[in-house]
Enzyme design. Structure first.
Site, PDB file in Angstrom:
ATOM      1  N   ARG A 121      33.249  49.422  41.649  1.00  7.06           N
ATOM      2  CA  ARG A 121      33.316  49.120  40.174  1.00  7.06           C
ATOM      3  C   ARG A 121      34.654  49.352  39.804  1.00  7.06           C
ATOM      4  O   ARG A 121      35.504  50.213  39.992  1.00  7.06           O
ATOM      5  CB  ARG A 121      32.613  50.045  39.272  1.00  7.06           C
ATOM      6  CG  ARG A 121      32.782  50.003  37.839  1.00  7.06           C
ATOM      7  CD  ARG A 121      31.673  50.556  36.953  1.00  7.06           C
ATOM      8  NE  ARG A 121      30.530  49.549  37.180  1.00  7.06           N
ATOM      9  CZ  ARG A 121      29.416  49.432  36.025  1.00  7.06           C
ATOM     10  NH1 ARG A 121      29.646  50.737  35.218  1.00  7.06           N
ATOM     11  NH2 ARG A 121      28.540  48.904  36.108  1.00  7.06           N
ATOM     12  N   HIS A 148      30.251  40.613  36.634  1.00 10.27           N
ATOM     13  CA  HIS A 148      29.098  41.680  36.745  1.00 10.27           C
ATOM     14  C   HIS A 148      28.138  40.988  37.711  1.00 10.27           C
ATOM     15  O   HIS A 148      26.834  40.989  36.894  1.00 10.27           O
ATOM     16  CB  HIS A 148      28.583  42.447  35.421  1.00 10.27           C
ATOM     17  CG  HIS A 148      27.975  43.713  35.737  1.00 10.27           C
ATOM     18  ND1 HIS A 148      27.719  44.180  36.913  1.00 10.27           N
ATOM     19  CD2 HIS A 148      27.488  44.527  34.849  1.00 10.27           C
ATOM     20  CE1 HIS A 148      27.284  45.526  36.661  1.00 10.27           C
ATOM     21  NE2 HIS A 148      27.069  45.638  35.429  1.00 10.27           N
ATOM     22  N   GLN A 151      24.384  42.632  37.746  1.00 15.97           N
ATOM     23  CA  GLN A 151      23.691  42.495  36.493  1.00 15.97           C
ATOM     24  C   GLN A 151      22.920  41.247  36.388  1.00 15.97           C
ATOM     25  O   GLN A 151      21.835  41.244  35.797  1.00 15.97           O
ATOM     26  CB  GLN A 151      24.522  42.868  35.395  1.00 15.97           C
ATOM     27  CG  GLN A 151      23.906  43.049  33.984  1.00 15.97           C
ATOM     28  CD  GLN A 151      23.110  44.259  33.856  1.00 15.97           C
ATOM     29  OE1 GLN A 151      23.655  45.303  34.005  1.00 15.97           O
ATOM     30  NE2 GLN A 151      21.988  43.806  33.355  1.00 15.97           N
ATOM     31  N   ASP A 243      26.156  42.193  24.330  1.00 18.50           N
ATOM     32  CA  ASP A 243      26.689  43.326  25.089  1.00 18.50           C
ATOM     33  C   ASP A 243      27.672  43.831  24.158  1.00 18.50           C
ATOM     34  O   ASP A 243      28.215  43.339  23.144  1.00 18.50           O
ATOM     35  CB  ASP A 243      27.538  42.717  26.462  1.00 18.50           C
ATOM     36  CG  ASP A 243      28.104  43.673  27.349  1.00 18.50           C
ATOM     37  OD1 ASP A 243      27.785  44.887  27.234  1.00 18.50           O
ATOM     38  OD2 ASP A 243      28.843  43.304  28.016  1.00 18.50           O
ATOM     39  N   CYS A 283      22.718  44.563  28.544  1.00 13.06           N
ATOM     40  CA  CYS A 283      22.746  45.099  29.868  1.00 13.06           C
ATOM     41  C   CYS A 283      23.122  46.561  29.904  1.00 13.06           C
ATOM     42  O   CYS A 283      22.533  47.406  30.890  1.00 13.06           O
ATOM     43  CB  CYS A 283      24.233  44.638  30.503  1.00 13.06           C
ATOM     44  SG  CYS A 283      25.408  45.028  29.422  1.00 13.06           S
ATOM     45  N   ARG A 311      17.643  46.139  38.193  1.00 13.77           N
ATOM     46  CA  ARG A 311      18.771  46.446  38.873  1.00 13.77           C
ATOM     47  C   ARG A 311      18.481  46.807  40.200  1.00 13.77           C
ATOM     48  O   ARG A 311      18.825  46.832  41.315  1.00 13.77           O
ATOM     49  CB  ARG A 311      19.657  47.375  37.930  1.00 13.77           C
ATOM     50  CG  ARG A 311      20.180  46.744  36.553  1.00 13.77           C
ATOM     51  CD  ARG A 311      21.104  45.745  36.845  1.00 13.77           C
ATOM     52  NE  ARG A 311      22.341  46.151  37.752  1.00 13.77           N
ATOM     53  CZ  ARG A 311      23.416  46.703  37.384  1.00 13.77           C
ATOM     54  NH1 ARG A 311      23.338  46.958  36.121  1.00 13.77           N
ATOM     55  NH2 ARG A 311      24.387  47.092  38.052  1.00 13.77           N
TER      56      ARG A 311
HETATM   57  N1  NVA Z   1      31.070  44.538  29.291  1.00 19.14           N
HETATM   58  C1  NVA Z   1      30.757  45.905  29.510  1.00 19.14           C
HETATM   59  C2  NVA Z   1      29.442  46.049  30.448  1.00 19.14           C
HETATM   60  C3  NVA Z   1      28.925  47.478  30.784  1.00 19.14           C
HETATM   61  C4  NVA Z   1      27.800  47.496  31.629  1.00 19.14           C
HETATM   62  C5  NVA Z   1      31.777  46.593  30.095  1.00 19.14           C
HETATM   63  O1  NVA Z   1      32.554  45.897  30.948  1.00 19.14           O
HETATM   64  O2  NVA Z   1      32.178  47.539  29.591  1.00 19.14           O
HETATM   65  N1   CP Z   2      24.639  47.507  32.949  1.00 22.91           N
HETATM   66  C1   CP Z   2      25.324  48.485  33.813  1.00 22.91           C
HETATM   67  O1   CP Z   2      25.973  48.164  34.315  1.00 22.91           O
HETATM   68  O2   CP Z   2      25.192  49.826  33.276  1.00 22.91           O
HETATM   69  P1   CP Z   2      26.129  50.927  33.971  1.00 22.91           P
HETATM   70  O3   CP Z   2      27.569  50.986  33.206  1.00 22.91           O
HETATM   71  O4   CP Z   2      25.653  52.415  33.275  1.00 22.91           O
HETATM   72  O5   CP Z   2      26.055  50.924  35.168  1.00 22.91           O
END
Ligand code: NVA
Ligand code: CP
Length: 324
Positions: A121, A148, A151, A243, A283, A311
């Site tokens: 990540r 992502h 997701q 989101d 998400c 997930r």
């Molecule tokens: N768009 C959000 C998704 C989190 C799962 C982020 O990147 O923070």
């Molecule tokens: N939706 C998602 O990826 O959640 P987290 O950021 O908690 O992993």
């Protein structure tokens, strides 16, 4: 006769743990690293794994993954760890900036010696690309600023479970044209779903990603609509998705974004413009009172926890296809 009983036999032989289809590429850096056929197979495999988890209890015996997370996580971290553990494998986890204490190319070649795959990540998409360049084991993008993919796979699985099919359904994304929106757009349209984005000026998705999605839609027959009017986007939608307005790494823009997005909250009034049987999707984590109201999040049409559960199953299928 019970429909599940009819399906159980062919499904079980099609998805025997020793005969899982391997993905043609090495890595999952963005959604397009999977072919349409691989996505379709993954969804079926995920459904089978969900129904018969014990069949896969040893599929990962003796294998391990390394997880490198530059950003916080609840769902992604825990579902990958559980997915591997429930299939008999191991995971190790490391949180913090990648490439600061030592060069990324050294990190990749250390992990290479210990694990069978890396789940990362990251902020920049180039970080997963560089990891893939230096590593001989598969890399899975567990969220970058651009995509992502894990997701999106769980999300289309959730929509398919709810409506029984995907082609011809409409998915409306209200809010930022961000990583989650980009992956959903690519994944939805290749499966024949119409995709609409209601997004303020200045927060559109990357034009190159839109062009890729348009190419996929031309093949599947899906449509893509990008509008600044949330009501137009949501009209006749089967699934309404939103989101956070400020993603991880954009915290300093939160106040400015709150102003830009104030007409894009998924509240009861806006949600009522979708189909009466539409589901609400997110998400997570969600900011109640910003991109969604508490009442929509908590309504009986909200499937956010089904998404979170899926997930686990979608990532088990992905790991089986990439690493066994
Ligand atoms: N768009 C959000 C998704 C989190 C799962 C982020 O990147 O923070
Ligand atoms: N939706 C998602 O990826 O959640 P987290 O950021 O908690 O992993």
């Amino acid at each position: 006769m019970n429909k599940d009983a009819v399906e159980a036999k062919p499904m079980a032989s099609l998805f025997h743990p020793d005969q899982v289809l391997k993905i043609s590429g090495t890595d999952l850096l963005c959604d397009l690293d999977l072919t349409n056929d691989e996505v379709a197979y993954l969804l079926d495999l995920a459904s089978h794994v969900k129904r018969a988890p014990k069949d896969y209890a040893q599929a990962f015996a003796g294998k391990s993954i390394g997880m490198l997370f530059e950003k916080p996580s609840l769902r992604t971290k825990l579902t990958f760890q559980l997915a591997i553990g429930q299939m008999g494998g191991d995971s190790v986890f490391c949180e913090g900036p990648i490439g600061v204490r030592e060069p990324l190319k050294d990190i990749a070649r250390n992990l290479d010696r210990w694990v069978n795959g890396i789940v990362a990540r990251v902020y920049a998409q180039t970080t997963v690309e560089e990891l893939a360049h230096w590593s001989s084991v598969p890399i899975i993008n567990a969220l970058s600023d651009a995509y992502h993919p894990c997701q999106a796979l769980a999300d289309v699985l959730t929509i398919r479970e709810h409506f029984g099919s995907l082609a011809g359904r409409k998915l409306a994304f209200i809010g930022d044209g961000n990583n989650v929106a980009q992956s959903l757009m690519l994944t939805a349209v290749r499966l024949g779903m119409d995709f609409a984005l209601g997004c303020p000026q200045g927060y559109l998705p990357d034009p190159d990603v839109v062009a890729q999605a348009e190419g996929l839609a031309a093949v599947s027959g899906a449509t893509i609509q990008i509008t600044h009017d949330a009501g137009t986007a949501i009209d006749s939608a089967h699934a309404v998705y939103t989101d956070v307005w400020a993603s991880m790494g954009q915290e300093q823009e939160a106040a400015e974004r709150k102003k830009a997005f104030h007409n894009y909250q998924v509240n009861e009034e806006l949600f009522s413009q979708a189909r009466p049987d539409a589901v609400f999707m997110h998400c997570l984590p969600a900011k109640r009172g910003e991109e969604v109201t508490d009442s929509v999040m908590e309504s009986s049409r909200s499937v956010v926890f089904e998404q979170a559960e899926n997930r686990l199953h979608a990532q088990k299928a992905l790991l089986l296809m990439m690493l066994t």
